[in-house]
Design an enzyme around this catalytic site. Structure first.
Site, PDB file in Angstrom:
ATOM      1  CB  SER A  64     -60.940 -52.291   6.688  1.00  0.00           C
ATOM      2  OG  SER A  64     -62.220 -52.440   7.268  1.00  0.00           O
ATOM      3  CG  ASN A 151     -64.870 -54.892  18.489  1.00  0.00           C
ATOM      4  OD1 ASN A 151     -64.715 -54.271  17.439  1.00  0.00           O
ATOM      5  ND2 ASN A 151     -64.825 -54.311  19.684  1.00  0.00           N
ATOM      6  CB  THR A 196     -23.052 -83.982   3.266  1.00  0.00           C
ATOM      7  OG1 THR A 196     -21.743 -84.455   2.962  1.00  0.00           O
ATOM      8  CG2 THR A 196     -23.948 -85.169   3.582  1.00  0.00           C
ATOM      9  CG  HIS A 197     -20.465 -80.304   3.774  1.00  0.00           C
ATOM     10  ND1 HIS A 197     -20.433 -79.430   4.844  1.00  0.00           N
ATOM     11  CD2 HIS A 197     -20.428 -81.557   4.299  1.00  0.00           C
ATOM     12  CE1 HIS A 197     -20.346 -80.137   5.975  1.00  0.00           C
ATOM     13  NE2 HIS A 197     -20.358 -81.423   5.667  1.00  0.00           N
ATOM     14  CE  LYS A 324     -30.085 -67.451 -19.447  1.00  0.00           C
ATOM     15  NZ  LYS A 324     -29.253 -67.621 -18.278  1.00  0.00           N
ATOM     16  CG  ASN A 326     -33.774 -68.096 -17.926  1.00  0.00           C
ATOM     17  OD1 ASN A 326     -32.672 -68.640 -17.990  1.00  0.00           O
ATOM     18  ND2 ASN A 326     -34.024 -66.916 -18.475  1.00  0.00           N
ATOM     19  CD  GLU A 331     -34.561 -68.273 -11.731  1.00  0.00           C
ATOM     20  OE1 GLU A 331     -33.528 -67.620 -11.563  1.00  0.00           O
ATOM     21  OE2 GLU A 331     -35.175 -68.310 -12.817  1.00  0.00           O
ATOM     22  CE1 TYR A 358     -60.810 -55.101  16.031  1.00  0.00           C
ATOM     23  CE2 TYR A 358     -61.197 -52.853  16.763  1.00  0.00           C
ATOM     24  CZ  TYR A 358     -60.918 -53.754  15.750  1.00  0.00           C
ATOM     25  OH  TYR A 358     -60.738 -53.308  14.472  1.00  0.00           O
ATOM     26  CD  GLN A 363     -59.687 -51.287   9.502  1.00  0.00           C
ATOM     27  OE1 GLN A 363     -60.747 -51.220  10.115  1.00  0.00           O
ATOM     28  NE2 GLN A 363     -59.222 -50.279   8.793  1.00  0.00           N
ATOM     29  CE  LYS A 366     -60.297 -57.404   8.892  1.00  0.00           C
ATOM     30  NZ  LYS A 366     -59.463 -56.931  10.029  1.00  0.00           N
TER      31      LYS A 366
HETATM   32  N1  ARG Z   1     -62.903 -53.049  10.228  1.00  0.00           N
HETATM   33  C1  ARG Z   1     -62.644 -53.508  11.564  1.00  0.00           C
HETATM   34  C2  ARG Z   1     -61.498 -54.519  11.533  1.00  0.00           C
HETATM   35  O1  ARG Z   1     -61.153 -54.936  10.483  1.00  0.00           O
HETATM   36  C3  ARG Z   1     -63.863 -54.144  12.127  1.00  0.00           C
HETATM   37  C4  ARG Z   1     -64.011 -54.019  13.593  1.00  0.00           C
HETATM   38  C5  ARG Z   1     -64.109 -52.602  13.945  1.00  0.00           C
HETATM   39  N2  ARG Z   1     -64.545 -52.382  15.288  1.00  0.00           N
HETATM   40  C6  ARG Z   1     -64.484 -51.185  15.842  1.00  0.00           C
HETATM   41  N3  ARG Z   1     -64.944 -51.060  17.008  1.00  0.00           N
HETATM   42  N4  ARG Z   1     -63.959 -50.170  15.213  1.00  0.00           N
HETATM   43  O2  ARG Z   1     -60.946 -54.862  12.528  1.00  0.00           O
END
Ligand code: ARG
Length: 501
Positions: A64, A151, A196-197, A324, A326, A331, A358, A363, A366
């Protein structure tokens, strides 16, 4: 399986990847799988029980760090607080912790200077930072992870980051709303058709319409302020899922990190992402509001309405049609609402059916959250500048209001005050409107004699009630469109906004 070769074979690709709050797409090409890992020797921090290295494709697939490096500053902030707590509780020595904190500060400087080499083999921001810490300070760096887990660490990082972004978004919302209050104040007496409408209904003050936008945004601000209370709870100390065997004191870390409270159950703390879903749903409602405002501005800017202009800097021209202008910004904001709704669905679907505690699924929380925050922040930045700077075409709005028999209800109310039952009055006015349409004139242009043929309750004072100004002024109660009510709403709005300052 093969790792994407651009990830692990380009010797230049691990240079100068810096963390910046505006970069969501910290590109995976900025990270490398070091040759050692790709060759099967491994450099993982958890490799003790493994007999072969992670496949290099799997390393890249499960990493990640390409996106969570955005948390680097918050990760280090959390680690410094954690180390300080370990010292206060006598779990690590003061000397060790001083070295660890110095080292963490150096890591942060390297990251901010863009000199940090992010490694995919080290999976995520947490292990990249920790590994570099150990490079810098030696074996003592390995003590930092005492009594915690990635975690609880990642759950803490997201909350610290999102708290900051939420504050930024609330500040933008306040700026936008105070711009709208100024605009409404200038136009309490500017008259436009209320719809309205999308059919002309009754005359309203343009300031009143702007204050309707203010109310939508005010509720959005309240929702975000409320969501922030649940964002700002600390999971740290929950460790992997069950807590830790060390005598930690979570109140110390919570205080150091400015949390309002401490997550009360370790299993829940490491797995809870409600706060992200709540934020994204508040963001979705806000984007829905901005898409409604956008739609009105787009309609109003058309030649057919011609109600408003927005500054040229929010528009683009056409490469083929020279006339134009725009409304690109509204938009685009209307379109971007769709993305944020999508991210809400992503997060809900992500969490659905996950067992405690967890899971690696998390992951995936994010990137939707980053995209939601960036899309919302960008839209608000544009709106905070654009919306307060729209200029109404006062004459065109007035002319449009005259066209649609907008004072028909006023005539009916006039008759009711003269003892005619509302349903009968409705009928009388319907007949008068039909005559107006036939003659091609407004109600106020019909003669007294023409009006009186429909009801003898009509007197010569009727024309006072058929003017647009009279119509507005008559709606003189809390929440009504009378200009003095709109002025009062602006004053109240300024006072209410102080709650968020
Ligand atoms: N990169 C992981 C996440 O974004 C961090 C936690 C990972 N924990 C694990 N036991 N693999 O969630």
């Amino acid at each position: 399986m093969n790792a994407n070769s651009s990830n692990n074979s380009n010797p230049d690709s691990n240079k100068n990847s810096s963390v910046s709050d505006s970069s969501t797409d910290a590109s995976i090409t900025n990270t490398t799988v070091p040759q050692s890992a790709a060759n099967g020797q491994g450099q993982q921090m958890w490799g003790g029980r493994f007999s072969e290295a992670t496949d290099s494709f799997v390393a890249a697939f499960t990493a990640s760090v390409g996106f969570d490096q955005r948390f680097a500053r918050h990760d280090i902030q959390g680690s410094i607080a954690h180390a300080t707590m370990l010292k206060e509780c006598g779990i690590l020595s003061a000397d060790d912790v001083a070295i660890i904190i110095d080292g963490l500060q150096q890591v942060l400087r390297e990251i901010e200077a863009g000199e940090f080499n992010w490694s995919i083999a080290l999976e995520d921001v947490h292990m990249n930072v920790e590994s570099r810490l150990t490079d810098i300070v030696g074996a003592v760096g390995k003590k930092l992870h005492t009594g915690r887990s990635r975690n609880d660490q990642v759950a803490t990082d997201i909350r610290l980051w999102l708290r900051e972004e939420t504050d930024n978004i609330i500040a933008l919302l306040v700026r936008l709303q105070s711009g709208l209050l100024d605009l409404a104040e200038q136009h309490t007496d500017t008259i436009m058709p209320g719809f309205t409408h999308l059919q002309t209904a009754q005359p309203v003050s343009f300031g009143h319409h702007v204050m309707a936008w203010f109310e939508m945004l005010y509720r959005d601000t309240e929702r975000l302020v409320d969501a922030r209370r649940r964002i700002n709870q600390m999971p740290l100390g929950s460790a992997a899922l069950a807590g830790t065997t060390f005598p930690i004191d979570r109140t110390i870390t919570a205080k150091l990190l400015g949390f309002d409270g401490i997550c009360q159950n370790s299993l829940d703390a490491v797995s809870d992402r409600d706060f992200a879903i709540e934020f994204t749903s508040a963001a979705s409602i806000l984007m829905m509001h901005m898409s409604r405002m956008s739609e009105e501005i787009i309609l109003w800017m058309s030649a057919q309405f011609n109600f408003v202009q927005i500054p040229d800097r929010f528009c683009t021209g056409s490469s083929i049609m020279p006339q134009k202008k725009n409304p690109d910004v509204p938009e685009l904001v209307r379109g971007k609402a769709a993305r944020v709704f999508g991210q809400l669905m992503t997060l809900l679907s992500l969490m659905k059916s996950q067992p405690l505690a967890y899971n690696k699924d998390n992951q995936e929380d994010k990137e939707p959250l980053f995209d939601c925050v960036d899309t919302l922040t960008g839209s608000l930045l544009a709106f905070a500048d654009m919306l307060p700077n729209i200029t109404p075409n006062i004459e065109a709005m007035r002319a449009a209001t005259m066209k649609g028999y907008a004072t028909a209800t006023d005539l009916a109310d006039y008759l009711v005050r003269r003892g005619v039952a509302f349903r009968d009055a409705h009928e009388v006015v319907g007949n008068a409107v039909a005559l107006g349409i036939k003659e091609g004139v407004d109600l106020s242009d019909l003669s007294l004699a023409q009006l009186q043929q429909f009801s003898d309750a009509i007197g010569d004072d009727v024309f006072d009630y058929l003017t647009l100004e009279g119509s507005l002024a008559a709606r003189d109660h809390l929440g009504g469109t009378a200009p003095n009510q709109v002025k009062q709403a602006v004053i109240n709005g300024r006072a209410r906004l102080k709650a968020f300052a």
